[in-house]
Design a protein around this motif. Structure first.
Motif, short mmCIF file in Angstrom:
data_model
loop_
_atom_site.label_atom_id
_atom_site.label_comp_id
_atom_site.label_asym_id
_atom_site.label_seq_id
_atom_site.Cartn_x
_atom_site.Cartn_y
_atom_site.Cartn_z
N VAL A 142 52.77 29.38 -6.92
CA VAL A 142 52.65 30.56 -7.08
C VAL A 142 52.94 32.37 -7.53
CG1 VAL A 142 51.11 32.33 -5.48
CG2 VAL A 142 50.91 30.63 -4.88
N ILE A 143 54.49 32.33 -7.42
CA ILE A 143 55.58 33.28 -7.62
C ILE A 143 55.66 33.17 -9.04
CG2 ILE A 143 57.62 33.55 -8.09
CD1 ILE A 143 57.83 33.33 -4.59
N LYS A 144 55.07 32.02 -9.57
CA LYS A 144 55.15 32.10 -11.63
C LYS A 144 54.33 32.07 -11.88
CE LYS A 144 57.66 27.63 -11.58
NZ LYS A 144 57.93 26.64 -12.19
N VAL A 145 52.82 31.61 -11.43
CA VAL A 145 51.44 32.42 -11.93
C VAL A 145 51.76 33.82 -11.58
CG1 VAL A 145 48.93 32.04 -11.47
CG2 VAL A 145 50.33 29.80 -11.61
N LYS A 146 52.04 34.37 -10.27
CA LYS A 146 51.64 35.31 -9.99
C LYS A 146 52.23 36.80 -11.38
CE LYS A 146 48.24 37.01 -8.22
NZ LYS A 146 47.77 37.18 -8.53
N SER A 147 53.79 36.56 -11.86
CA SER A 147 54.81 37.38 -12.29
C SER A 147 54.19 36.90 -13.22
CB SER A 147 56.45 35.63 -11.99
OG SER A 147 56.67 36.36 -10.43
N GLU A 148 53.88 36.27 -13.75
CA GLU A 148 53.23 36.00 -16.26
C GLU A 148 51.95 36.89 -15.66
OE1 GLU A 148 52.80 32.10 -16.75
OE2 GLU A 148 54.40 31.33 -16.13
N GLU A 149 51.24 37.06 -14.85
CA GLU A 149 50.10 37.84 -14.98
C GLU A 149 50.31 39.22 -14.94
OE1 GLU A 149 47.86 37.16 -12.05
OE2 GLU A 149 46.75 35.46 -12.86
N LEU A 150 51.10 39.53 -13.57
CA LEU A 150 51.63 40.46 -13.58
C LEU A 150 52.63 41.77 -14.44
CD1 LEU A 150 52.08 40.46 -9.29
CD2 LEU A 150 50.03 41.55 -11.19
N LYS A 151 53.28 40.51 -15.47
CA LYS A 151 54.56 40.91 -16.66
C LYS A 151 55.09 41.63 -15.44
CE LYS A 151 51.82 40.86 -20.48
NZ LYS A 151 50.60 40.24 -20.20
N VAL A 152 56.04 41.03 -14.37
CA VAL A 152 56.98 41.55 -13.13
C VAL A 152 58.96 41.18 -13.95
CG1 VAL A 152 55.80 42.39 -11.36
CG2 VAL A 152 56.39 40.06 -11.67
N LYS A 153 59.09 41.72 -13.25
CA LYS A 153 60.94 41.23 -13.44
C LYS A 153 60.52 40.06 -11.95
CE LYS A 153 62.76 45.36 -14.98
NZ LYS A 153 63.92 46.32 -14.43
N SER A 154 62.11 38.94 -12.76
CA SER A 154 61.79 37.77 -12.25
C SER A 154 62.32 37.97 -10.52
CB SER A 154 62.66 36.89 -12.39
OG SER A 154 64.28 37.04 -12.88
N SER A 155 63.12 39.46 -10.77
CA SER A 155 63.56 39.51 -9.36
C SER A 155 61.79 40.26 -8.02
CB SER A 155 64.86 40.64 -9.44
OG SER A 155 63.76 41.78 -10.03
N THR A 156 60.98 40.81 -8.96
CA THR A 156 59.97 41.36 -8.28
C THR A 156 59.12 40.31 -7.22
OG1 THR A 156 60.35 42.99 -9.78
CG2 THR A 156 57.70 42.78 -8.10
N ASN A 157 59.11 39.78 -6.31
CA ASN A 157 58.28 38.55 -5.48
C ASN A 157 56.88 39.36 -5.40
OD1 ASN A 157 57.82 36.68 -4.07
ND2 ASN A 157 59.25 36.52 -3.21
N PRO A 158 55.68 38.19 -6.39
CA PRO A 158 54.65 39.10 -5.60
C PRO A 158 54.44 38.48 -5.23
CG PRO A 158 54.61 37.10 -7.38
CD PRO A 158 56.39 37.61 -7.59
#
Length: 188
Positions: A142-158
């Motif tokens: 879920v973190i991978k999917v949401k991070s890609e969508e949100l285009k957030v840095k890997s240190s930011t946890n969705p």
């Protein structure tokens, strides 16, 4: 000889794997960092290792990943993820947004033995308990999917909160849930 799933190994088992392959003990920390911190999908992603070492280890081991089979979003932004497991079974995880929180409900079993009338999972036959890595993998996926969508840095946890309210009764799979909690709190 079948390949070893590095995600399925506890920290102690990972130490034995490293020793068996005549690697220095500090590699354990590198594996944990790349698997849980950087969310590597394969050994070839671990660029801290030489190319030759990655190829050699890929012959003996792999890093498993859940397969996203389906995803649904409700009008309030709640998202349901259906994940496929390596054995062909499937589980669900649900991400619930609420102002500044994003709570992920994760599963601990495939199906459930409880049969609660108010719960749809109760109508699904119990298949098996999840392994610790399958529990943790829900969070990673879920973190991978949401991070890609949100285009957030890997240190930011969705994902800000995690609850064991998905498929199954976590106390009926206590050993694996406890191991998953150790990984969640110690590695991620």
């Amino acid at each position: 000889m079948s390949k070893i799933n590095l995600k399925a190994l506890s920290k102690d088992e990972l130490k034995k794997f490293v020793k068996k392959h005549r690697l220095p003990e500090y590699r354990v920390g590198q594996f944990i960092h790349w698997i849980y911190g950087k969310k590597a999908e394969s050994i070839k992603d671990i660029t801290e290792l030489s190319k030759d070492l990655r190829e050699r280890l890929s012959d003996a081991a792999y890093i498993s990943n859940l397969k996203l089979l389906n995803r649904q979003t409700s009008s309030d932004g709640t998202e349901k993820f259906l994940f496929g497991l390596e054995d062909g079974e499937s589980i669900e995880s649900v991400l619930i947004p609420d102002e500044d929180r994003r709570t992920l409900c994760i599963s601990s079993q495939v199906g459930c033995t409880m049969g609660c009338g108010f719960c749809l999972t109760g109508s699904i036959d119990f298949k098996r308990n999840l392994k610790a890595h399958e529990i943790v993998d829900q969070i990673i996926a879920v973190i991978k999917v949401k991070s890609e969508e949100l285009k957030v840095k890997s240190s930011t946890n969705p994902v800000t909160n995690i609850v064991f309210m998905g498929m199954g009764e976590p106390l009926l799979n206590l050993d694996e849930v406890v191991e998953a909690l150790h990984r969640i709190t110690g590695f991620m």
